[in-house]
Write a protein that holds these residues in place. Structure first.
Motif, PDB file in Angstrom:
ATOM      1  N   ARG A 279     -21.972 -36.558 -13.156  1.00 14.92           N
ATOM      2  CA  ARG A 279     -20.940 -36.550 -12.109  1.00 14.92           C
ATOM      3  C   ARG A 279     -19.849 -35.525 -12.448  1.00 14.92           C
ATOM      4  NH1 ARG A 279     -24.581 -39.560 -11.272  1.00 14.92           N
ATOM      5  NH2 ARG A 279     -24.521 -41.635 -10.346  1.00 14.92           N
ATOM      6  N   THR A 280     -19.529 -35.424 -13.738  1.00 15.81           N
ATOM      7  CA  THR A 280     -18.496 -34.464 -14.154  1.00 15.81           C
ATOM      8  C   THR A 280     -18.928 -33.049 -13.820  1.00 15.81           C
ATOM      9  OG1 THR A 280     -17.642 -35.882 -15.915  1.00 15.81           O
ATOM     10  CG2 THR A 280     -17.268 -33.516 -16.143  1.00 15.81           C
ATOM     11  N   ARG A 281     -20.178 -32.710 -14.091  1.00 15.86           N
ATOM     12  CA  ARG A 281     -20.676 -31.375 -13.776  1.00 15.86           C
ATOM     13  C   ARG A 281     -20.676 -31.133 -12.267  1.00 15.86           C
ATOM     14  NH1 ARG A 281     -22.147 -32.406 -18.681  1.00 15.86           N
ATOM     15  NH2 ARG A 281     -22.839 -30.794 -20.123  1.00 15.86           N
ATOM     16  N   ALA A 282     -21.038 -32.138 -11.502  1.00 12.46           N
ATOM     17  CA  ALA A 282     -21.026 -31.998 -10.045  1.00 12.46           C
ATOM     18  C   ALA A 282     -19.606 -31.801  -9.531  1.00 12.46           C
ATOM     19  CB  ALA A 282     -21.656 -33.232  -9.398  1.00 12.46           C
ATOM     20  N   ALA A 283     -18.640 -32.513 -10.132  1.00 11.07           N
ATOM     21  CA  ALA A 283     -17.235 -32.359  -9.728  1.00 11.07           C
ATOM     22  C   ALA A 283     -16.748 -30.950 -10.009  1.00 11.07           C
ATOM     23  CB  ALA A 283     -16.370 -33.383 -10.462  1.00 11.07           C
ATOM     24  N   LEU A 284     -17.168 -30.368 -11.129  1.00 10.00           N
ATOM     25  CA  LEU A 284     -16.781 -29.002 -11.458  1.00 10.00           C
ATOM     26  C   LEU A 284     -17.350 -28.028 -10.440  1.00 10.00           C
ATOM     27  CD1 LEU A 284     -15.512 -26.902 -13.311  1.00 10.00           C
ATOM     28  CD2 LEU A 284     -17.558 -27.015 -14.752  1.00 10.00           C
ATOM     29  N   GLU A 285     -18.592 -28.254 -10.019  1.00  9.75           N
ATOM     30  CA  GLU A 285     -19.212 -27.358  -9.039  1.00  9.75           C
ATOM     31  C   GLU A 285     -18.463 -27.375  -7.714  1.00  9.75           C
ATOM     32  OE1 GLU A 285     -21.624 -25.169  -9.484  1.00  9.75           O
ATOM     33  OE2 GLU A 285     -21.647 -25.720 -11.603  1.00  9.75           O
ATOM     34  N   LYS A 286     -17.841 -28.507  -7.373  1.00  6.85           N
ATOM     35  CA  LYS A 286     -17.106 -28.614  -6.112  1.00  6.85           C
ATOM     36  C   LYS A 286     -15.679 -28.079  -6.228  1.00  6.85           C
ATOM     37  CE  LYS A 286     -19.634 -32.722  -4.543  1.00  6.85           C
ATOM     38  NZ  LYS A 286     -19.510 -34.168  -4.206  1.00  6.85           N
ATOM     39  N   ALA A 287     -15.195 -27.898  -7.460  1.00  6.47           N
ATOM     40  CA  ALA A 287     -13.815 -27.463  -7.672  1.00  6.47           C
ATOM     41  C   ALA A 287     -13.689 -25.954  -7.547  1.00  6.47           C
ATOM     42  CB  ALA A 287     -13.331 -27.923  -9.044  1.00  6.47           C
ATOM     43  N   GLU A 288     -12.450 -25.493  -7.401  1.00  8.55           N
ATOM     44  CA  GLU A 288     -12.158 -24.067  -7.369  1.00  8.55           C
ATOM     45  C   GLU A 288     -11.577 -23.591  -8.699  1.00  8.55           C
ATOM     46  OE1 GLU A 288     -10.353 -23.199  -3.160  1.00  8.55           O
ATOM     47  OE2 GLU A 288     -10.135 -25.330  -3.638  1.00  8.55           O
ATOM     48  N   VAL A 289     -10.834 -24.469  -9.338  1.00  5.60           N
ATOM     49  CA  VAL A 289     -10.206 -24.121 -10.608  1.00  5.60           C
ATOM     50  C   VAL A 289     -10.305 -25.328 -11.530  1.00  5.60           C
ATOM     51  CG1 VAL A 289      -7.922 -24.793  -9.734  1.00  5.60           C
ATOM     52  CG2 VAL A 289      -8.086 -23.285 -11.720  1.00  5.60           C
ATOM     53  N   ALA A 290     -10.480 -25.068 -12.823  1.00  3.81           N
ATOM     54  CA  ALA A 290     -10.568 -26.139 -13.815  1.00  3.81           C
ATOM     55  C   ALA A 290      -9.402 -26.039 -14.788  1.00  3.81           C
ATOM     56  CB  ALA A 290     -11.892 -26.065 -14.574  1.00  3.81           C
ATOM     57  N   ILE A 291      -8.800 -27.179 -15.077  1.00  9.20           N
ATOM     58  CA  ILE A 291      -7.840 -27.265 -16.174  1.00  9.20           C
ATOM     59  C   ILE A 291      -8.587 -27.894 -17.344  1.00  9.20           C
ATOM     60  CG2 ILE A 291      -5.704 -28.290 -17.025  1.00  9.20           C
ATOM     61  CD1 ILE A 291      -4.640 -28.327 -14.205  1.00  9.20           C
ATOM     62  N   VAL A 292      -8.772 -27.128 -18.409  1.00 12.99           N
ATOM     63  CA  VAL A 292      -9.446 -27.638 -19.601  1.00 12.99           C
ATOM     64  C   VAL A 292      -8.375 -28.112 -20.572  1.00 12.99           C
ATOM     65  CG1 VAL A 292     -10.977 -27.118 -21.530  1.00 12.99           C
ATOM     66  CG2 VAL A 292     -11.410 -26.088 -19.279  1.00 12.99           C
ATOM     67  N   LEU A 293      -8.348 -29.414 -20.836  1.00 16.37           N
ATOM     68  CA  LEU A 293      -7.374 -29.967 -21.770  1.00 16.37           C
ATOM     69  C   LEU A 293      -7.937 -29.941 -23.186  1.00 16.37           C
ATOM     70  CD1 LEU A 293      -5.973 -31.029 -19.142  1.00 16.37           C
ATOM     71  CD2 LEU A 293      -5.235 -32.972 -20.521  1.00 16.37           C
ATOM     72  N   THR A 301     -12.708 -27.930 -31.512  1.00 15.35           N
ATOM     73  CA  THR A 301     -14.009 -28.497 -31.850  1.00 15.35           C
ATOM     74  C   THR A 301     -15.117 -27.817 -31.055  1.00 15.35           C
ATOM     75  OG1 THR A 301     -13.920 -30.189 -30.120  1.00 15.35           O
ATOM     76  CG2 THR A 301     -12.909 -30.728 -32.259  1.00 15.35           C
ATOM     77  N   GLU A 302     -16.331 -28.106 -31.463  1.00 14.12           N
ATOM     78  CA  GLU A 302     -17.494 -27.612 -30.726  1.00 14.12           C
ATOM     79  C   GLU A 302     -17.474 -28.117 -29.286  1.00 14.12           C
ATOM     80  OE1 GLU A 302     -22.365 -28.129 -30.656  1.00 14.12           O
ATOM     81  OE2 GLU A 302     -21.196 -28.937 -32.335  1.00 14.12           O
ATOM     82  N   GLN A 303     -17.014 -29.359 -29.095  1.00 11.42           N
ATOM     83  CA  GLN A 303     -16.924 -29.921 -27.747  1.00 11.42           C
ATOM     84  C   GLN A 303     -15.988 -29.087 -26.871  1.00 11.42           C
ATOM     85  OE1 GLN A 303     -16.203 -33.851 -29.779  1.00 11.42           O
ATOM     86  NE2 GLN A 303     -16.714 -34.577 -27.737  1.00 11.42           N
ATOM     87  N   ASP A 304     -14.807 -28.722 -27.422  1.00 13.33           N
ATOM     88  CA  ASP A 304     -13.855 -27.913 -26.662  1.00 13.33           C
ATOM     89  C   ASP A 304     -14.496 -26.602 -26.208  1.00 13.33           C
ATOM     90  OD1 ASP A 304     -11.691 -29.735 -27.034  1.00 13.33           O
ATOM     91  OD2 ASP A 304     -11.338 -28.906 -29.034  1.00 13.33           O
ATOM     92  N   LEU A 305     -15.209 -25.949 -27.124  1.00 11.37           N
ATOM     93  CA  LEU A 305     -15.831 -24.659 -26.806  1.00 11.37           C
ATOM     94  C   LEU A 305     -16.956 -24.825 -25.789  1.00 11.37           C
ATOM     95  CD1 LEU A 305     -15.961 -23.098 -30.392  1.00 11.37           C
ATOM     96  CD2 LEU A 305     -14.188 -22.860 -28.641  1.00 11.37           C
ATOM     97  N   ARG A 306     -17.709 -25.928 -25.889  1.00 16.30           N
ATOM     98  CA  ARG A 306     -18.789 -26.179 -24.922  1.00 16.30           C
ATOM     99  C   ARG A 306     -18.222 -26.390 -23.525  1.00 16.30           C
ATOM    100  NH1 ARG A 306     -21.067 -30.742 -25.342  1.00 16.30           N
ATOM    101  NH2 ARG A 306     -22.779 -30.224 -23.961  1.00 16.30           N
ATOM    102  N   ILE A 307     -17.095 -27.087 -23.415  1.00 14.09           N
ATOM    103  CA  ILE A 307     -16.494 -27.342 -22.106  1.00 14.09           C
ATOM    104  C   ILE A 307     -15.982 -26.047 -21.499  1.00 14.09           C
ATOM    105  CG2 ILE A 307     -14.573 -28.505 -20.954  1.00 14.09           C
ATOM    106  CD1 ILE A 307     -14.956 -30.743 -23.150  1.00 14.09           C
ATOM    107  N   ILE A 308     -15.342 -25.204 -22.306  1.00  7.74           N
ATOM    108  CA  ILE A 308     -14.903 -23.896 -21.814  1.00  7.74           C
ATOM    109  C   ILE A 308     -16.099 -23.073 -21.357  1.00  7.74           C
ATOM    110  CG2 ILE A 308     -13.928 -21.682 -22.560  1.00  7.74           C
ATOM    111  CD1 ILE A 308     -11.935 -23.283 -24.249  1.00  7.74           C
ATOM    112  N   GLY A 309     -17.185 -23.118 -22.140  1.00  9.30           N
ATOM    113  CA  GLY A 309     -18.409 -22.414 -21.744  1.00  9.30           C
ATOM    114  C   GLY A 309     -18.973 -22.930 -20.437  1.00  9.30           C
TER     115      GLY A 309
END
Length: 466
Positions: A279-293, A301-309
């Motif tokens: 669902r998170t990935r689908a929400a990103l596809e519908k968004a125009e801009v992402a705020i990565v916290l 962390t590796e998680q932070d870098l994966r989310i930015i990727g």
């Protein structure tokens, strides 16, 4: 450029994708149906049945839904909003109490309430108490007796008249039994849907909040809203469904989507957590801009870098918000800058804001950053300016020679916006390092702060000798 090159470029330009136009204008508020009931009576399964797609996270354990979550629904040509709530238990304490409070808020905001009870269990004391509250709300209430899979159970639902909420509707959310009749009753009770309008105006910009679990996404959403819209708890993984909230900021209305925290690897996820990640990935596809916290008080962390990727791959505009800045001392700031220089070297274009969702520090800087990123995301460079710039650039720094020949850039165009994509028509292969050099220089010349850009090639095929 030769006549043959011109014909080839014109043909290739005709094949390029054009920007998709946004169709419907924002139609204003739709009527709201709130679905409430005790934990594990099948509310989310019924939501999926009503909206006609599997969006609400469903698992055969109580407490999977924790926030109030909204979905768009359509029945017989009429549109309305469905609000899925966490299990409502009048005796709840701790986290369960806060879930119940969110359900209470949903009731207050709704036009019609769908009260779901489990027909296989019968009326419980908790059902009686919830029924008392609903009767006092003054709102239209529809009583749905769920999990009715046979004629015998349907007969037993008559005992539910005792709740004082009118005739119970026997349904099976899992199998779809009598769900159409239930929806007909919902439409009869809902206010009329606003007339559908179309035009060039688009609705509120969609902003996805992403980050690893417990980084402060829900706290930030509540701070921006000025009230507790979603649950916040020290326990990681409180949010599972993407939660949409309309929030007024900087004189504009924004649609913020609070998403489930993305964990290390999808293959490690099970049950509701796996579907929440989808669902998170689908929400990103519908968004125009992402705020990565990102938690500024801890090493990247590796998680932070994966989310930015993930955001880069989606092509969305991006703002990186380093949260919990109130916990960062001078030593941590020094090491954080080193980590950013080393680990985010490929994303220097991402806008950065240092905030504290807890105290509200610099949260007001998010909207200007979002607006800048969206403007960049929608920027189009005129073809004449782009080609004049590239001609001068190539004269100063020609492409590397490959196999004894130096490739030429014959023409360039911006094929699309949102995200910006540039196409170089070339006589040969351009090395990746040179394409990255061009991308960097395009950014220096035309901006694009906060937006990814893509630079691709179309190589002229060798002409066959007659």
């Amino acid at each position: 450029m030769s006549t043959g090159d011109s014909g080839w470029i014109e043909a290739e330009l005709a094949d390029l994708e054009v920007d998709a136009e946004h169709g419907a204008a924002d139609e204003g508020p739709l009527p709201v149906l709130a679905i409430v009931g005790r934990p594990n009576v099948g509310k989310s399964t019924l939501v999926n049945r009503i909206i006609g797609r599997r969006e609400a996270v469903v698992e055969d354990v109580p407490g999977v839904t924790r926030d109030r979550v909204t979905y768009d629904a359509n029945w017989r040509g009429r549109r309305f909003t469905v609000v899925d709530t966490g299990g409502w238990d009048p005796e709840a304490t701790g986290m369960n109490l806060r879930i119940a409070e969110q359900a209470q808020v949903a009731v207050e905001l709704a036009d019609v309430i769908l009260f779901v009870v489990d027909a296989t269990v019968g009326i419980t004391d908790a059902d009686q108490e919830v029924g008392n509250v609903l009767r006092q709300s003054g709102k239209p209430v529809i009583l749905a007796a769920n999990k009715v899979d046979n004629q015998q159970l349907e007969l037993e639902t008559h005992a539910m008249w005792s709740l004082g909420l009118g005739e119970p509707f026997p349904v099976s959310a899992l199998h779809g039994r009598s769900s159409g009749d239930l929806l007909d009753e919902v439409l009869d009770k809902l206010p009329e849907t606003p007339a559908e309008t179309f035009g060039a105006e688009r609705g509120p910009h969609r902003v996805a909040l992403l980050g690893k679990p417990n980084v402060g996404k829900s706290s930030l959403l509540n701070k921006l809203a000025g009230e507790e819209r979603v649950l916040v708890d020290p326990m990681a993984g409180t949010t599972r469904d993407p939660v949409d909230e309309l929030i007024e900021l900087g004189g504009k209305t924004w649609r913020f989507v609070d998403t489930a925290g993305i964990r290390r690897r999808d293959r490690e996820l099970q049950g509701a957590d796996f579907y929440a990640a989808m669902r998170t990935r689908a929400a990103l596809e519908k968004a125009e801009v992402a705020i990565v916290l990102i938690d500024a008080s801890e090493p990247l962390t590796e998680q932070d870098l994966r989310i930015i990727g993930l955001v880069i791959e989606s092509g969305r505009a991006m703002v990186v918000a380093f949260n919990k800045w109130d916990l960062v001392d001078e030593d941590r700031r020094y090491y954080l800058e080193k980590e950013i220089d080393r680990q985010l070297v490929r994303t220097p274009w991402a806008l950065r804001v240092n905030i504290s969702a807890l105290t509200g520090r610099h949260v007001d800087r998010l909207v200007p950053a979002i607006e800048t990123a969206l403007d960049s995301w929608a920027t189009r460079v005129p073809t004449s300016r782009l080609n004049a710039f590239l001609t001068e650039l190539v004269q100063q720094t020609p492409p590397p020679v490959r196999s004894g020949k130096q490739p030429k850039i014959l023409f360039a165009t911006q094929a699309s916006t949102e995200p910006p994509k540039f196409v170089l028509f070339t006589s040969g292969w351009l090395e990746e390092t040179y394409r990255r050099f061009i991308e960097r220089r395009i950014r220096e010349e035309f901006g694009f702060a906060g937006s990814p850009i893509e630079v691709t090639m179309k190589i002229r095929e060798k002409r066959k000798k007659p």
